[in-house]
Scaffold this active site. Structure first.
Site, PDB file in Angstrom:
ATOM      1  N   GLU A 107      52.004  -5.303  43.522  1.00 25.02           N
ATOM      2  CA  GLU A 107      51.265  -5.823  42.387  1.00 25.02           C
ATOM      3  C   GLU A 107      51.998  -6.921  41.617  1.00 25.02           C
ATOM      4  OE1 GLU A 107      48.167  -5.074  41.711  1.00 25.02           O
ATOM      5  OE2 GLU A 107      48.068  -3.664  43.372  1.00 25.02           O
ATOM      6  N   SER A 483      19.965  56.181  32.981  1.00 23.09           N
ATOM      7  CA  SER A 483      20.870  57.330  33.057  1.00 23.09           C
ATOM      8  C   SER A 483      22.322  56.968  32.777  1.00 23.09           C
ATOM      9  CB  SER A 483      20.779  57.974  34.447  1.00 23.09           C
ATOM     10  OG  SER A 483      19.447  58.361  34.722  1.00 23.09           O
TER      11      SER A 483
END
Length: 805
Positions: A107, A483
């Site tokens: 770069e 139940s």
């Protein structure tokens, strides 16, 4: 010489007068001054226009990029992330030199030799653009500092004004910060595609490691992506990415950062990246949604998605996987028992192209064996169907479709149908797969696992598919308890003088409601009556008549108070029908109540977030364990001992019996009269788990699908895998698995009784059993033949059945 020539010569050699010369000088001077002023004005004007509204580079000292919020499981590993940008920052010291050299060589080769703008680099870029045109792409002259300035402060527009602003900002950044700081910001700032920012996040995505550990070729790949993450992707364009990586290696070699041998060795290696990991949106989704809601409500959106919080949770990924597998397997089993549904979407009917359409459920481009996917039917005949999943094609046979009640695929499928398939194998080269026909279950389920001693929620499932429905049925859905409520009523009975051997008569009974004066005649699940039975037998077999008589004896209001004491907050009326669990409750609240039994009578409020820290490690919040003593430890143990009988032969949860050889288990199934809600809640000494199964509306799950049939298989499979995992860990450590036991508190005695009559066992008794009692409350006389006769099934088939089981 002719006169005219003399005249011309005289004109040529005539000099301007002094006055004329001075006038010429004045005009020339004024012109130069004007041009200079104009030039300076243009320069200052341009500078003002360029620098006006430029951000102050000092803002970088206070710049805080959006940071990932990490959610950690109970083992300290990251299990979920929340972020606008998936970014992990890393200091300069932890960025390897091989990556820094790769970035600089590619770069900005003169990075350490310029002050922000590199005129030589610009000229080089112009030369390459005119004469080189490497990779067919124009070369840029922007330095690393310019790229950073643009990324942080400017829009990416290609205008002269923007380039001038970029240059000015770059010069200011260079004056303000060191080269190493600029490199650190550069490496942490840039986007690498696929939702990740910065070199650390990119290294984790591509290589599954920290950036500090990347190799030369990996560093070259990362450096190559800076220029264009949308172009150079190892997933979307692997060949182009390979060329770009090798270009970076050549640039490093040219710059002297690596030797030719190193470059050639690295260039000979293929791209080695992990598969693109797209975590299933459903794995742990309901748990993480609870985390998200709480944190966003308490700390705000920005804190959750942008400020890099560290959220430590109680989540156990292993248990969650066990639970999700069990839930999916059972819901598909129930769904298949009901047959094929002709409710499939058809794309041709919508005018869609079946070869080009991309379904919403296809969240990634990969397909994996062992997963379920939506598929588009391309063609179908009697024995085979051609289907498409994403970019793959596969064939379905008619061998595994007996559950559809037909062998003819063309009776089930037609071109354009959207169906579900189970992928068995995948051929990546041919883009083909083998699959079997599946169907998205309509029945829903919820699951929770909690550590009773601490309240830590280890696993949570709020439905079959979070993508299909975000409604959390574990924490939000109010469903009839059935139940599953009975243990609380039996606990109240023990506290009012009952024991496990107390006898009640199981017979047709008309109860008169004291509030309405109307008669109420409940029935047992099996529609049978067994005469004299013990309290234990009433609980183990979930005898409705027995429970109603227990509640009538202790009073319905006492039953309501018992439920309240266990932490149930729903609206509960003091009616005898309370004995059948006619009120509604959430799974979370019900399971929290059950944790009282294995935790010696103490209820710990469930929680799922242990601590929250900010990005600097400062503690924002830590879980405060809320503890409440509900019942004495002796009562808790007596109920636990009775509930162990539910998971033993003869109990409604008998199918868990084989698991009790390795771990003591206790629990209770639950079923509503219309089979719309099925429950299984139970526990080992160290883990409590609950399951609910039902439909969105209160309609029958499937014919005769009780809690033992619909919900318990999920509970059984979960605990089976937990036990297997414990054995595997013990084997890996070279030791025997630790056998857990429910701790027996003081003042508990064990007495040999006849299990069916409840009296002391005599030599003639067929059902000897060692029962637990609070000291001084056990039976005082021996069982007689008359007692045997009062129990209708004493000599019946149950004996043979229990021996067989």
């Amino acid at each position: 010489m002719p006169d005219w020539k003399k005249l011309v010569l005289k004109i040529r050699i005539r000099k301007p007068s002094r006055e004329k010369r001075e006038r010429i000088f004045r005009i020339t001077g004024r012109t130069c001054l004007f041009l200079l002023a104009a030039f300076l004005g243009l320069g200052f004007g341009t500078y003002y226009a360029v620098t006006r509204n430029l951000p102050d580079v000092e803002e970088l000292e206070h710049f805080e990029p959006y940071i990932i919020t990490s959610v950690l499981g109970d083992d300290g590993r990251v299990v979920k992330e929340f972020a606008v940008e998936r970014r992990l920052e890393v200091p300069y010291e932890k960025i390897p030199q091989v990556l820094l050299r790769a970035v600089i060589a590619t770069e900005d080769p003169r990075f350490f030799g310029h002050r922000g703008v590199d005129l030589i680099g610009i000229l080089r870029a112009v030369k390459e653009n005119v004469f080189g045109r490497r990779e067919g792409k124009p070369q840029g002259g922007s330095t690393i500092t310019q790229q950073l300035a643009t990324s942080l402060f400017l829009r990416r527009e290609l205008t002269l004004r923007r380039k001038l602003k970029e240059a000015v900002l770059s010069l200011r950044v260079e004056r303000r910060y060191s080269k190493t700081k600029i490199l650190e910001m550069y490496c942490n700032q840039f986007y690498f595609g696929h939702g990740v920012y910065g070199v650390e996040s990119a290294a984790h995505l591509f290589f599954g490691k920290s950036v500090a550990d990347v190799t030369l070729e990996e560093a070259a790949m990362l450096a190559g992506i800076f220029r264009g993450p949308s172009i150079y992707s190892p997933y979307n364009a692997p060949q182009l990415m390979l060329q770009r990586r090798n270009h970076v290696l050549r640039r490093m070699m040219d710059a002297g950062a690596i030797t030719r041998a190193q470059a050639e060795e690295s260039m000979s290696k293929p791209l080695a990246v992990l598969p693109l990991r797209r975590a299933s949106s459903d794995f742990g989704a309901y748990f993480f949604e609870e985390v998200r809601r709480y944190v966003e409500k308490t700390y705000g959106y920005d804190a959750l998605y942008r400020q890099g919080l560290k959220i430590t949770t109680t989540f156990n990924a292993e248990m969650q996987a066990f639970a999700e597998s069990a839930v999916d397997r059972q819901l598909r089993s129930i769904d298949k028992s009901l047959g094929w549904r002709k409710d499939k979407r058809n794309l041709l009917g919508e005018g869609r192209d079946v070869e080009e359409v991309w379904l919403e459920a296809w969240t990634s481009s990969q397909v994996e064996p062992g997963t379920f996917e939506e598929a588009v039917v391309l063609a179908a005949d009697k024995a085979e169907a051609l289907v498409r999943v994403k970019k793959y094609r596969g064939r379905l046979g008619n061998k595994d479709i007996a559950w559809t009640k037909t062998r003819n695929l063309d009776q089930l499928l037609k071109p354009g149908d959207v169906i579900q398939v189970a992928l068995k194998s995948v051929d990546e080269e041919k883009k083909e797969f083998e699959a079997s026909l599946e169907q998205e279950p309509e029945v829903e389920a919820a699951f929770l696992a909690v550590v009773p001693q601490t309240g830590e929620v280890k696993a949570m499932i709020g439905g079959h598919s979070f993508r299909k429905s975000e409604f959390n049925r574990a924490t939000q859905a109010l469903r009839q308890a059935g139940s599953a409520i009975k243990p609380f009523l039996y606990t109240a009975a023990l506290e009012t003088g009952f024991t496990a051997s107390t006898r009640l008569i199981d017979e047709p009974t008309d109860f008169v409601d004291k509030w309405s004066g109307q008669a109420w005649s409940p029935l047992n699940y099996d529609r049978l009556f067994k005469g004299a039975v013990t309290l234990r037998k009433g609980l183990e077999e979930s005898r409705n008549i027995v429970t109603a008589k227990v509640l009538e004896s202790i009073s319905p209001q006492t039953g309501v108070n018992a439920c309240r004491k266990f932490g149930l907050t729903s609206t509960i009326y003091p009616y005898l029908s309370l004995s059948l669990g006619t009120f509604e409750v959430t799974l979370l609240e019900l399971l929290s109540a059950y944790t009282v039994f294995p935790n010696r009578g103490v209820r710990v409020e469930p929680y799922f977030i242990a601590r929250i820290e900010d990005k600097a490690g400062n503690l924002l919040e830590e879980a405060k364990v809320e503890v409440e003593e509900v019942i004495p430890p002796q009562t808790a143990y007596l109920m636990t001992y009775m509930m162990q009988g539910v998971t033993a032969p003869g109990g409604t949860g008998w199918s868990a019996g084989p698991l009790t050889r390795d771990k003591p288990l206790a629990g209770k199934t639950g079923t509503t009269d219309d089979f719309s809600d099925a429950w299984m809640l139970g526990f080992s000494p160290s883990l409590c788990a609950g399951v609910w199964v039902g439909r969105e509306t209160k309609m029958e799950i499937a014919p005769r699908h009780s809690g033992a049939v619909a919900a318990q298989p999920i509970w059984n499979e979960f605990f089976k895998k937990v036990i297997e995992a414990e054995k595997a860990r013990a084997a890996a450590e070279g030791r025997e698995p630790t056998r857990e036991e429910f701790a027996v508190p003081p003042n508990i005695v064990f007495i040999d009784i006849d299990k069916k009559t409840g009296y002391l066992a005599a030599p003639s008794c067929l059902w000897p059993f060692r029962e637990a009692f609070l000291a001084g409350t056990g039976p005082t006389r021996f069982c007689t033949m008359e007692d045997h006769m009062m129990t209708l099934d004493y000599y019946g088939t149950d004996k043979a059945k229990e021996e067989r089981d």
